[in-house]
Enzyme design. Structure first.
Site, PDB file in Angstrom:
ATOM      1  N   CYS A  25       8.433  -0.074  24.717  1.00  0.00           N
ATOM      2  CA  CYS A  25       8.710   1.331  25.050  1.00  0.00           C
ATOM      3  C   CYS A  25       8.639   1.622  26.548  1.00  0.00           C
ATOM      4  CB  CYS A  25       7.752   2.253  24.301  1.00  0.00           C
ATOM      5  SG  CYS A  25       6.031   1.723  24.287  1.00  0.00           S
ATOM      6  N   GLY A  71       1.953   5.040  21.230  1.00  0.00           N
ATOM      7  CA  GLY A  71       2.457   3.699  21.496  1.00  0.00           C
ATOM      8  C   GLY A  71       1.696   2.639  20.721  1.00  0.00           C
ATOM      9  N   HIS A 105       5.531   8.688  27.300  1.00  0.00           N
ATOM     10  CA  HIS A 105       4.913   7.957  28.401  1.00  0.00           C
ATOM     11  C   HIS A 105       5.386   8.516  29.750  1.00  0.00           C
ATOM     12  CE1 HIS A 105       3.681   5.181  25.424  1.00  0.00           C
ATOM     13  NE2 HIS A 105       4.557   4.213  25.608  1.00  0.00           N
ATOM     14  N   ARG A 163       0.815  -1.218   0.000  1.00  0.00           N
ATOM     15  CA  ARG A 163       0.000   0.000   0.000  1.00  0.00           C
ATOM     16  C   ARG A 163       0.853   1.275   0.000  1.00  0.00           C
ATOM     17  NH1 ARG A 163      -2.531   1.833   4.655  1.00  0.00           N
ATOM     18  NH2 ARG A 163      -1.516   0.061   5.630  1.00  0.00           N
TER      19      ARG A 163
END
Lengths: 361, 361
Positions: free
Chosen positions: B131, B162, B255, B42
């Site tokens: 992460c 995330g 985060h 794509r």
């Protein structure tokens, strides 16, 4: 005998909590003879609705309490400091949402599901605990009663409205600016009147209230010390250790909390769920297979404390996690205060014992 | 002798992490002879820029890796499962951002500040940890080395990105709808392809990744088990107990984590700050008197892990809190991967040892 009816004053009637005090009182079991809406001079003259009737807001002064039986106060700590002694002297029982009187030895600090019995010894002022404390103790007390509790470690995810309607408005204005590629203008959070202001929208602020000398914020201090005062209801049980980190998150209403706790006995998570499901004011929402767990958007507008994500720490027997969400403006403030009022009515305690006023001078 | 140069392929080049792999590689110390940008069919034909030159994205197939020395992969677990064995067979060393190979015994799981030495034994695939795990171990390892570490309890405040660029787009679209009084349309979070989708904007979702049978999410499982695998660098030290609750918050990037930890020795908070201030990849932002603490808006776009709110639990000697924030797309993903690549270059380890390919069939 005719049912007793009470004249009720709402102090701070125009705020985020004040407006909810009005609506919670309207649907409560407190028989209201007359309602008085009190606020700052700035708000005097405004019209608010109580049970379909329009009521004019009056300026709150030390002379506002003649003939008042019950005061529900949420106008800030300095107002409660100044006005509640006058209200008590005038014979009004005060339920205070601010932090000012909470740790006073003559003031019961009450969450009805936990320590309604403490109301018996009131001296005219009863304190509503901090919002983040209330929902945590509603969740912990049934566990403590059944299994014992010796350690609590909580991290909070607190909504903007905990800092008042203006903080909630600021969050929404910042979010609107951000999604329109405009700069965010922070004027209130993290602490009104502080030296620095930071945007909350799309951000996290690990500061709620001012800092203490030991590096904890006053909000964290409140969660630690208010929890112990509320749990003192049970003189025979040892108080748990409690420690906290409080973080403001970009949510309008309803606080989340990750609560890690260690019990004396070692129940299974199913046993914890079973005890919590029967506990007053608690709704267990805990079904991972259907992605069911508490969320602020779902809790907002409800009076209950919602609990999910209950599970054991496999490496630390007797230790568990849970996720607790409740509407900080209802169970965390207005509903808990009105609920205290209902308990006072039920126990026929809406009077100021002789000699009380001198305690608060 | 001329410096070695490497042909580097980026697998998943058009994603939130992929675009950052390109920009981090451009400013890295990895000598790049040629770059190849690989993605799904794509995205093939798209033009992206590397060091000011336009590069055409090619479809990733098992035949894409001829002549490639180093692959930086972030195209999803199923793609890494399928394509990385082919890349290793073609002689390319792979640094994988997905979770697919992380717990494989033949795959080092590396945070360079913690266990770069584990690279010496690689067999062609090196895994980048999750992460939320990376920033936590960057913060904990200096403490563990200096004072010992036996218990970690973490609550996360994880950003939408995330879950990828589409989750980040969904958060912003929901926020735009909410501030314009339109309904929010959740199609992706909490888990792409799950049965239920809930809005993240102005909400909290205590589910990241799918649920395990024990009630933990797979994200929580990763924080527990990846932390132990990374900390195995030090064979002489006992591994700490680790437990976690992971919550998605309405933040685009970076985060936050509240990390509660118990050490063997009992340093003062000032001693912890001093050790962390000297630690690689760490910036201490911890001055309550100036309201200085890490915030996602400030951490975004930076490679460091920011630490603040360091304080002792007065009721539990040897236990402490800290608040850890880092850009989940940089140190939590792209920068950690490129940093591993730099270490491989420095150690002259960009080659696939004989017999490696058979390990991943």
């Amino acid at each position: 005998m005719a049912e007793k009816e009470y004249t009720v004053a709402i102090l701070g009637a125009t705020g985020a909590v004040g407006t909810r005090l009005i609506s919670q009182l309207a649907v409560s079991q407190i028989p209201v003879k007359q309602i008085r809406l009190l606020a700052s001079a700035r708000s005097a003259g405004k019209q608010l609705s109580f049970k379909g009737q329009s009521v004019t807001v009056e300026e709150a002064t030390p002379d506002s309490f003649a003939g008042v039986d019950l005061v529900l106060a949420s106008a800030g700590g300095s107002v409660s400091k100044q006005l509640l002694p006058a209200a008590v002297a005038a014979g009004a029982v005060c339920i205070d949402n601010t932090s000012y009187w909470r740790m006073n030895d003559h003031v019961p600090l009450v969450v009805p599901e936990v320590n309604a019995a403490a109301l018996a010894n009131h001296h005219g002022i009863i304190a509503n605990p901090n919002c983040s404390t209330i929902q945590m103790v509603v969740a912990l007390e049934p566990i403590r009663q059944q299994f014992g509790l010796h350690q609590v470690i909580v991290s909070t995810y607190q909504a903007a409205s905990g800092a008042g309607q203006s903080a909630l408005n600021e969050l929404l204005a910042e979010a609107k600016a951000y999604v329109n590629d405009q700069p965010m203008d922070a004027q209130i959070l993290p602490v009104r009147g502080g030296d620095n202001h930071y945007p909350l929208a799309f951000n996290l602020l690990p500061q709620i209230d001012v800092f203490e000398d030991d590096g904890y914020t006053h909000e964290e201090w409140k969660m630690i010390h208010e929890t112990k005062k509320i749990m003192m209801n049970d003189k025979n049980a040892a108080l748990p250790k409690v420690t906290a980190t409080c973080v403001r998150v970009p949510v309008p209403i309803s606080h989340g909390e990750t609560v890690y706790f260690e019990t004396d006995q070692h129940p299974t998570p199913a046993e914890l769920r079973s005890v919590l499901a029967k506990a007053p004011g608690v709704v267990v929402q805990d079904d991972p297979s259907h992605q069911l767990y508490p969320q602020p958007l779902n809790a907002t507008g409800k009076r209950d404390t919602f609990i999910g994500r209950i599970r054991a720490d496999e490496e630390n027997p007797g230790a568990y996690h849970m996720w607790v969400v409740s509407d900080n403006l209802l169970k965390g403030a207005a509903w808990n205060a009105v609920q205290i009022g209902e308990e006072l009515v039920k126990r026929d305690l809406i009077y100021v014992p002789a000699g009380s006023a001198a305690l608060f001078q």
